[in-house]
Design a protein around this motif. Structure first.
Motif: not given
Length: 297
Positions: A96-115
């Motif tokens: 699900a895309m909420h905003r277009p992705l940047p081609v450069e910059g810094e991003v944070i990814g938070t991953t969790r097990i949901t089920g």
């Protein structure tokens, strides 16, 4: 499988497993590498594709790159999880895309097990996980990706038997568009540079232990190839119009094969490998905004 592998974790131990947050400094080179690794640029005369791979142009990011941004790596290989990592198979993927992705910059990814769904001893288990990607500077939510992983060696741990979501079914009419997407023999080796270095996709011995005659293409690489076809047909290469994508992986692709993507106007799709007449992606559904909505975003 032996019982000690089937009981290698409990419902509580895996649900509470912590997956470290990942910060990634994204460069134009990273964005171009991802695009090339899923087949953009194969037609050098198609300037719409060049907008994703030619750093001398005003670059656009491929929306499907959200699945590899701030990727936590092959964390399931950590013995602390109790997962039989050699027998892991990617079952389903959503974006699900909420905003277009940047081609450069810094991003944070938070991953969790949901089920977790326990299919029974000897029958494996389903693990549901979610990754949220945000802009590191502003905190803006960029994308949410959700995965279903089939843990073939880990059934019978006493977890719940459901729920399991019903997959989307494509129309029974012939597809409105068919797109042939070639892959390259070394494509899995390129795709590994995006951060998914599971040896199943490079080491023949590991592939043999998993029951494959040779290394297979990453499921998420197949997703990127299919997403490329969808972006071409349904989005006219306007990445800002990309909203949602959901699919089920039904069979592996071997690097060098052709992926034939069948697309319906309502966003339904599936993909097959014509060389083996095997459906490799099924139950697909994509959502693209109308052109004016994408422009206004």
């Amino acid at each position: 499988m032996t019982g000690h592998l089937d009981m290698a974790f409990t419902y509580e131990s895996l649900m509470s497993h912590h997956i470290p947050e990942v910060r990634q400094r994204l460069s134009k080179r990273d964005s171009v590498l991802y695009a090339l690794s899923v087949g953009f640029g194969q037609d050098p005369l198609d300037t719409s594709q060049l907008e994703f791979v030619d750093a001398h142009r005003h670059l656009k990011a491929v929306p499907m790159m959200s699945v590899v941004l701030a990727h936590p790596g092959f964390w399931m290989a950590d013995p602390a999880t109790g997962i039989d990592a050699v027998r892991v198979v990617h079952g389903e993927q959503r974006i699900a895309m909420h905003r277009p992705l940047p081609v450069e910059g810094e991003v944070i990814g938070t991953t969790r097990i949901t089920g977790l769904v326990d299919k029974g001893e000897g029958r494996g288990a389903l693990m549901y996980s979610e990754k949220v990607v945000r802009d590191a500077e502003t905190g803006t939510l960029l994308a949410t990706t959700k995965s279903t992983t089939f843990l073939r060696g880990n059934g019978g741990f006493g977890g719940p038997p459901g729920p399991v979501a019903e997959p989307h079914s494509p129309p029974e009419t012939p597809p409105d568009s068919v797109v042939e997407m070639p892959t390259r023999p070394e494509q899995a080796l390129y795709y590994r540079l995006n951060g998914d270095d599971n040896p199943l996709h490079a080491d023949p011995a590991v592939a043999a232990r998993a029951g494959f005659p040779r290394p297979i293409l990453h499921g998420l690489c197949t997703l990127g190839i299919v997403g490329h076809a969808l972006l071409r047909v349904l989005g006219d290469y306007d990445s800002a119009r990309f909203r949602e994508l959901a699919m089920r992986f039904s069979a592996p692709v071997y690097p060098g094969e052709t992926v034939r993507v069948e697309i319906w106007r309502d966003g339904s799709f599936r993909a097959r490998v014509p060389e083996r007449d095997v459906v490799v992606i099924n139950n697909g559904r994509a959502v693209f905004a109308a052109p004016e909505e994408g422009a206004a975003r």
